[in-house]
Design an enzyme around this catalytic site. Sequence first.
Site, short mmCIF file in Angstrom:
data_model
loop_
_atom_site.label_atom_id
_atom_site.label_comp_id
_atom_site.label_asym_id
_atom_site.label_seq_id
_atom_site.Cartn_x
_atom_site.Cartn_y
_atom_site.Cartn_z
N HIS A 112 0.60 -1.05 0.14
CA HIS A 112 -0.01 -0.08 0.09
C HIS A 112 0.80 1.37 -0.15
O HIS A 112 0.22 2.16 0.13
CB HIS A 112 -1.04 -0.19 1.01
N LYS A 160 3.23 4.24 -1.01
CA LYS A 160 3.48 5.34 -2.17
C LYS A 160 4.98 5.97 -2.01
O LYS A 160 5.01 7.19 -1.25
CB LYS A 160 2.16 6.39 -1.91
N ASP A 196 17.01 10.35 -8.17
CA ASP A 196 18.35 10.58 -7.86
C ASP A 196 18.96 10.45 -6.40
O ASP A 196 19.97 10.93 -6.43
CB ASP A 196 18.83 11.98 -8.63
N HIS A 203 -9.30 11.20 1.69
CA HIS A 203 -8.25 10.01 1.65
C HIS A 203 -7.08 10.18 2.32
O HIS A 203 -6.08 9.21 2.32
CB HIS A 203 -8.00 9.63 0.17
N LYS A 262 -4.13 10.39 5.10
CA LYS A 262 -3.56 9.71 6.40
C LYS A 262 -2.57 10.55 7.07
O LYS A 262 -1.53 10.71 6.77
CB LYS A 262 -3.31 8.37 5.99
N ASP A 302 0.72 17.95 19.67
CA ASP A 302 1.42 19.04 20.48
C ASP A 302 2.28 19.92 19.81
O ASP A 302 3.51 20.08 20.44
CB ASP A 302 2.37 18.33 21.61
#
Length: 473
Positions: free
Chosen positions: A214, A216, A221, A390, A392, A397
């Site tokens: 899952h 991404k 370079d 979508h 996450k 603090d």
Amino acid sequence: MIYVHWAFLVVYTVIVVMAMVRVLMDNRQPAKTMAWVLVLSFMPLLGIILYFFFGQRTRKERKIWQYSMDQLTKRSMLEFVEQKGLQLPSRYQTLINLFMNQNWALPFKNNETEIYTSGYDFFPSLLMEIGKAEHHIHLDTYLIEDDPLGRIVVDALIDKARQGVEVRVIYDDVGSWKVKSRFFERMREEGIEVHAFMPVRFPVFTSKVNYRNHRKICVIDGEVGFIGGMNIALRYVKGTGRQAWRDTHVRITGAAVYGLQRAFLVDWFFVDRTLITDRKYYPAIIVGENDCLIQIVTSNPTSLWPEIEQGYLRVLAGARQYVYMETPYFLPTDPILFAMRMAAISGVDVRLMIPYETDTKLVEWASRSYVMETVQAGVKVYLYKAGFNHSKLLVADDSLATIGSTNVDFRSFENDFESNAFFYDEAVARQVKGIFLKDQEESIALEDIRDLTRRPFLQRLWESVVRLLSPLL
């Protein structure tokens, strides 16, 4: 015929009993074990099919994964040792040690970041960096869609491959299952190395379908990296209103790109069995001295412990003022639910943002009872209405934040291969906090939605029934 019937029944019973024994011997969380026992007991035939597709645990790849991780860590360790004047924040020393001890997720200073909350911002930046690549491009994604945006990205990769740049691509076989093989063959014909992660093919189909990559991640370079929640798909830039997809991604330059590189190359060894450790993939840092400290943390189902879940638990347990969280799917494990309740009851301002409408109704129904449980403890829940959120992310603090691919659900914490960047930097934390508060302006508080707070008995009963399946979703 009657003997055939009884023979089938005996065989089926033996298979069910063997499956139950295997579930019990896996020593999973009791709730998950009970869920599978109930499915196997009260869903004849379908229960067995579901178990073979989604219930089997995989540990056989652990040695391969550990070998590649050990070898690649030796390279990144050399860069870690070279960090002069590295000072770890005492408040998060235990969290940093937790990640280091679990899978050698090393903390790196001297970083610069740019956060994107829209595909309109992220994809032009990604394409620009691809265009500037001179040595290699490493792309690891759950989904690359065969749509206008996906084809633009592929065209850019092909152009660089023709220029002699090394291009490696990993895509998840299930995440991209609707994409025709010709789409990927075109890249291979142009010299791009492309691999599907855990290809799902009969008869080994059932042993792999439940464990997906899952992540991404993109590294260019060895100097610039991207990590977050956005797949390569037009939905992030085309949708309007409730069809719009809101997500969060971050561009990193600096030493933390070593962590992104390591994460990609571990996955590459897994799919290609080629161990890449050459120093040219870890070039000298081009960012000046600063105290922006980042850890790239990965988790996978072959690990002994759920790394990112334990990190979330540590953050919730150590928060003093607030913890703000965004997730598209909220099916928390028992430890996460307990930590959220404990923090809220202790007076910490715990806020949870989820979509007003999800892309999966079954998950939405299963999620509601969990949401109501957190509300009873004082967690403030907001439902994002300006599209499908979508994103996450988590911020606490004004001093710590994380952005990545991990949802607050059983699947991300236990079954999927995930990656998150943890930022120990006040400036980044305040920026992520600002993103949350801006999203909050596009949301409605759960307590203001009468249809959800005063649901009829039958609806609540149905949600409780579906909740039993939440460890399996």
